[in-house]
Write a protein that holds these residues in place. Structure first.
Motif, PDB file in Angstrom:
ATOM      1  N   VAL A   1      45.801  40.971  25.762  1.00 42.64           N
ATOM      2  CA  VAL A   1      47.014  41.669  25.328  1.00 42.64           C
ATOM      3  C   VAL A   1      46.647  43.077  24.860  1.00 42.64           C
ATOM      4  CG1 VAL A   1      48.868  41.732  23.614  1.00 42.64           C
ATOM      5  CG2 VAL A   1      48.251  39.560  24.703  1.00 42.64           C
ATOM      6  N   TYR A   2      45.582  43.183  24.063  1.00 46.02           N
ATOM      7  CA  TYR A   2      45.167  44.478  23.514  1.00 46.02           C
ATOM      8  C   TYR A   2      44.367  45.301  24.525  1.00 46.02           C
ATOM      9  CZ  TYR A   2      46.778  42.835  18.996  1.00 46.02           C
ATOM     10  OH  TYR A   2      47.578  42.389  17.963  1.00 46.02           O
ATOM     11  N   LEU A   3      43.493  44.642  25.294  1.00 45.76           N
ATOM     12  CA  LEU A   3      42.736  45.367  26.313  1.00 45.76           C
ATOM     13  C   LEU A   3      43.659  45.985  27.350  1.00 45.76           C
ATOM     14  CD1 LEU A   3      39.719  42.938  26.854  1.00 45.76           C
ATOM     15  CD2 LEU A   3      39.626  45.244  25.886  1.00 45.76           C
ATOM     16  N   ASN A   4      44.680  45.231  27.726  1.00 41.29           N
ATOM     17  CA  ASN A   4      45.651  45.739  28.686  1.00 41.29           C
ATOM     18  C   ASN A   4      46.447  46.898  28.097  1.00 41.29           C
ATOM     19  OD1 ASN A   4      48.614  45.417  30.074  1.00 41.29           O
ATOM     20  ND2 ASN A   4      46.970  44.905  31.495  1.00 41.29           N
ATOM     21  N   TYR A   5      46.705  46.818  26.798  1.00 44.50           N
ATOM     22  CA  TYR A   5      47.483  47.864  26.121  1.00 44.50           C
ATOM     23  C   TYR A   5      46.699  49.178  26.058  1.00 44.50           C
ATOM     24  CZ  TYR A   5      50.236  50.138  22.441  1.00 44.50           C
ATOM     25  OH  TYR A   5      50.999  51.017  21.710  1.00 44.50           O
ATOM     26  N   TYR A   6      45.382  49.080  25.771  1.00 49.01           N
ATOM     27  CA  TYR A   6      44.569  50.284  25.580  1.00 49.01           C
ATOM     28  C   TYR A   6      43.847  50.743  26.849  1.00 49.01           C
ATOM     29  CZ  TYR A   6      45.296  49.789  20.558  1.00 49.01           C
ATOM     30  OH  TYR A   6      45.870  49.706  19.309  1.00 49.01           O
ATOM     31  N   LEU A   7      43.417  49.800  27.688  1.00 45.33           N
ATOM     32  CA  LEU A   7      42.613  50.156  28.862  1.00 45.33           C
ATOM     33  C   LEU A   7      43.308  49.876  30.190  1.00 45.33           C
ATOM     34  CD1 LEU A   7      39.155  48.695  27.704  1.00 45.33           C
ATOM     35  CD2 LEU A   7      39.965  51.058  27.511  1.00 45.33           C
ATOM     36  N   GLY A   8      44.490  49.300  30.124  1.00 50.84           N
ATOM     37  CA  GLY A   8      45.165  48.928  31.363  1.00 50.84           C
ATOM     38  C   GLY A   8      44.428  47.797  32.063  1.00 50.84           C
ATOM     39  N   GLU A   9      44.503  47.751  33.375  1.00 49.20           N
ATOM     40  CA  GLU A   9      43.868  46.671  34.132  1.00 49.20           C
ATOM     41  C   GLU A   9      42.339  46.737  34.072  1.00 49.20           C
ATOM     42  OE1 GLU A   9      45.808  44.461  34.938  1.00 49.20           O
ATOM     43  OE2 GLU A   9      47.732  45.505  34.952  1.00 49.20           O
ATOM     44  N   TRP A  10      41.789  47.906  33.740  1.00 50.07           N
ATOM     45  CA  TRP A  10      40.326  48.025  33.628  1.00 50.07           C
ATOM     46  C   TRP A  10      39.774  47.169  32.496  1.00 50.07           C
ATOM     47  CZ3 TRP A  10      38.500  50.116  37.814  1.00 50.07           C
ATOM     48  CH2 TRP A  10      39.263  51.077  38.499  1.00 50.07           C
ATOM     49  N   GLY A  11      40.632  46.787  31.562  1.00 45.08           N
ATOM     50  CA  GLY A  11      40.209  45.919  30.470  1.00 45.08           C
ATOM     51  C   GLY A  11      39.702  44.564  30.940  1.00 45.08           C
ATOM     52  N   LEU A  12      40.096  44.152  32.157  1.00 44.12           N
ATOM     53  CA  LEU A  12      39.627  42.879  32.712  1.00 44.12           C
ATOM     54  C   LEU A  12      38.109  42.840  32.828  1.00 44.12           C
ATOM     55  CD1 LEU A  12      42.297  42.387  35.525  1.00 44.12           C
ATOM     56  CD2 LEU A  12      42.005  40.939  33.510  1.00 44.12           C
ATOM     57  N   TRP A  13      37.499  43.990  33.127  1.00 36.11           N
ATOM     58  CA  TRP A  13      36.040  44.041  33.267  1.00 36.11           C
ATOM     59  C   TRP A  13      35.324  43.643  31.975  1.00 36.11           C
ATOM     60  CZ3 TRP A  13      34.508  49.118  36.320  1.00 36.11           C
ATOM     61  CH2 TRP A  13      34.939  48.992  37.658  1.00 36.11           C
ATOM     62  N   VAL A  14      35.929  43.996  30.837  1.00 33.67           N
ATOM     63  CA  VAL A  14      35.297  43.758  29.535  1.00 33.67           C
ATOM     64  C   VAL A  14      35.048  42.266  29.316  1.00 33.67           C
ATOM     65  CG1 VAL A  14      35.561  44.015  27.030  1.00 33.67           C
ATOM     66  CG2 VAL A  14      36.348  45.832  28.574  1.00 33.67           C
ATOM     67  N   ILE A  15      35.952  41.432  29.812  1.00 37.29           N
ATOM     68  CA  ILE A  15      35.811  39.983  29.638  1.00 37.29           C
ATOM     69  C   ILE A  15      35.166  39.330  30.857  1.00 37.29           C
ATOM     70  CG2 ILE A  15      37.102  37.814  29.456  1.00 37.29           C
ATOM     71  CD1 ILE A  15      39.004  39.152  27.607  1.00 37.29           C
ATOM     72  N   MET A  16      35.582  39.713  32.045  1.00 39.20           N
ATOM     73  CA  MET A  16      35.172  38.992  33.251  1.00 39.20           C
ATOM     74  C   MET A  16      33.681  39.131  33.554  1.00 39.20           C
ATOM     75  SD  MET A  16      38.402  39.501  35.856  1.00 39.20           S
ATOM     76  CE  MET A  16      37.718  38.332  37.052  1.00 39.20           C
ATOM     77  N   LEU A  17      33.130  40.334  33.452  1.00 39.42           N
ATOM     78  CA  LEU A  17      31.732  40.530  33.843  1.00 39.42           C
ATOM     79  C   LEU A  17      30.751  39.744  32.962  1.00 39.42           C
ATOM     80  CD1 LEU A  17      31.772  44.323  34.805  1.00 39.42           C
ATOM     81  CD2 LEU A  17      31.737  42.336  36.332  1.00 39.42           C
ATOM     82  N   PRO A  18      30.886  39.752  31.619  1.00 35.98           N
ATOM     83  CA  PRO A  18      29.972  38.929  30.803  1.00 35.98           C
ATOM     84  C   PRO A  18      30.122  37.427  31.077  1.00 35.98           C
ATOM     85  CG  PRO A  18      31.060  40.582  29.449  1.00 35.98           C
ATOM     86  CD  PRO A  18      31.753  40.595  30.769  1.00 35.98           C
ATOM     87  N   VAL A  19      31.358  36.950  31.285  1.00 35.91           N
ATOM     88  CA  VAL A  19      31.578  35.524  31.528  1.00 35.91           C
ATOM     89  C   VAL A  19      30.941  35.104  32.855  1.00 35.91           C
ATOM     90  CG1 VAL A  19      33.323  33.741  31.963  1.00 35.91           C
ATOM     91  CG2 VAL A  19      33.654  35.387  30.111  1.00 35.91           C
TER      92      VAL A  19
END
Length: 447
Positions: free
Chosen positions: A398-416
């Protein structure tokens, strides 16, 4: 399927009963998960879009937040009383929660009390479903040997996917046909009762019974006087604590199982606000949209389960992890370039094909834990990853999308994805060591 033709009749019956029970359990669980877009409007106050997104995340996470406590409780029952008792109790809990849901007053009728009551039901369902499917996986793992073990355990997950499909089918039928939504939960409650009765016919797994008997014999041989003073359960409980589990194995199990919550949330939940805002989807439209996605998920799950008889399960997991890693780099661009709901649907379908699910290697992960610690250890890790990942994913996006848009997905997906691949690699090394030890033992016997 040919792989099951060589099994004993009692094994086939046990697998069938477990599949039926898992289907019924996940029918009930996913009934609310996928009807949440409608039920959240009935049980929570109306607010601005950002607050509504947070409330939706809260409702979703309530299913998983108390799973660790449930894991400790049912882990104890599973390891000290038996696998059979656990799967029966959890199915009855699901029936109870569905009965409450079917009769629950809405926010308009009783105010915030409705929100708390529906959250309580979600907690009960989350705790029971987690112990149920793990109990079924452990039961079949202890009942069979590879490669039929891989397929049989995987088809427990196929049964859960089928339960999700049927839940979405009923939800779509009820919402589009104008029926009262409560009817779906009455159906769910009846189904759970049937599942509980069916599972009373199960017998305890031979591996669990043999492990308890062996442990008691070892104790009696070492401590004859003490064993006369203590009951069997207390003796076993005392000495099981001496067994150690490798910390790397604990970490690898946790990281592998962290993959599915992320894949599930992205495939079925993440795009719902976008579909409502940009493409005018109603709650009923989203339920039907997710029903079509669940058919894809079921097809992929069934295919992967069938392939595990011919392809080593850990190789399948590694291939899916690498595929999702490649897909992740293009995902933000693909979402931003989408101009209609069909393109969004195709993105969701690709995420399901590349999902970081432990299927079909569940039995491989399970067997690397000591038998009399197996239920507690795996269920606690399973619960912790659910609590951690679903809260992290739903709220942070919710917050990553608010601040980074769709690029926020990388923050969670790549480490997982990185953690998932490392976990698979760790179990590959354990399997290799186990095979080498078996070969060495066979050589010593021959000489």
């Amino acid at each position: 399927m040919g792989v099951f033709s060589s099994l004993k009749q009692e094994h086939k019956e046990a697998i069938g009963l477990l599949q039926i029970g898992t289907f019924l359990e996940y029918f009930d669980l996913m009934l609310y998960v996928h009807m949440a877009v409608l039920l959240n409007e009935l049980f929570f106050p109306k607010t601005d879009p950002h607050t509504a997104a947070l409330l939706s995340a809260f409702a979703f996470c309530s299913t998983y937040v108390l799973r660790p406590l449930g894991a400790l409780l049912f882990g104890y029952i599973g390891d000290y009383i038996g696998r059979k008792s656990t799967v029966i109790i959890t199915t009855m809990m699901m029936a109870f929660s569905c009965l409450i849901m079917a009769n629950l007053p809405t926010y308009a009728q009783v105010g915030i009390t409705a929100a708390w009551l529906v959250t309580l039901c979600r907690v009960i369902q989350g705790v029971s479903s987690m112990s149920e499917i793990l109990g079924a996986h452990i039961y079949v793992t202890e009942l069979l040997k590879p490669p039929s073990q891989y397929v049989a355990v995987s088809f427990i997950s196929v049964a859960s996917a089928l339960g999700s499909v049927c839940a979405l089918g009923v939800a779509a039928l009820v919402t589009t046909s104008g029926f009262d939504w409560r009817l779906a939960f009455w159906i769910g409650a009846g189904i759970a009762v049937v599942g509980s009765i069916a599972r009373t016919k199960l017998r305890e797994t031979p591996e669990f019974v043999d492990a308890k008997r062996l442990k008691l014999k070892q104790i009696e041989d070492r401590e004859i006087d003490e064993s006369k003073k203590l009951s069997e359960k207390l003796i076993i409980k005392k000495h099981v604590k001496e067994e150690k589990i490798c910390k790397k194995t604990i970490a690898a199990y946790f990281l592998v199982y962290c993959g599915w919550p992320l894949s599930f949330y992205l495939s079925f939940m993440y795009f719902n606000p976008l579909l409502k805002k940009d493409y005018g989807y109603s709650a009923e439209d989203i339920i039907f949209h997710n029903f079509l996605l669940s058919l894809i998920s079921l097809s992929v799950t069934t295919l992967v389960a069938a392939l595990s008889h011919k392809i080593y399960p850990l190789k399948i997991l590694k291939a899916r992890g690498l595929f999702l890693g490649i897909l992740t780099f293009f995902l933000p661009l693909a979402i931003m370039a989408s101009t209609n709901h069909i393109q969004i649907f195709l993105i969701q379908a690709l995420l399901l094909i590349a999902a970081l699910a432990p299927l079909p290697a569940d039995s491989i992960f399970i067997k690397h834990f000591p038998v009399l610690k197996r239920f507690t250890a795996t269920s606690l890790l399973y619960a912790l990853k659910s609590t951690f990942m679903y809260i992290l994913t739903s709220f942070s996006l919710v917050y990553l999308n608010y601040y980074l848009g769709e690029w926020g997905l990388w923050v969670i997906m790549l480490p997982v994805i990185g953690g998932f691949l490392w976990g698979v690699h760790h179990f590959e090394r354990l399997e290799s060591s186990s095979k080498q030890s078996t070969q060495d033992s066979s050589t010593l016997k021959l000489t």
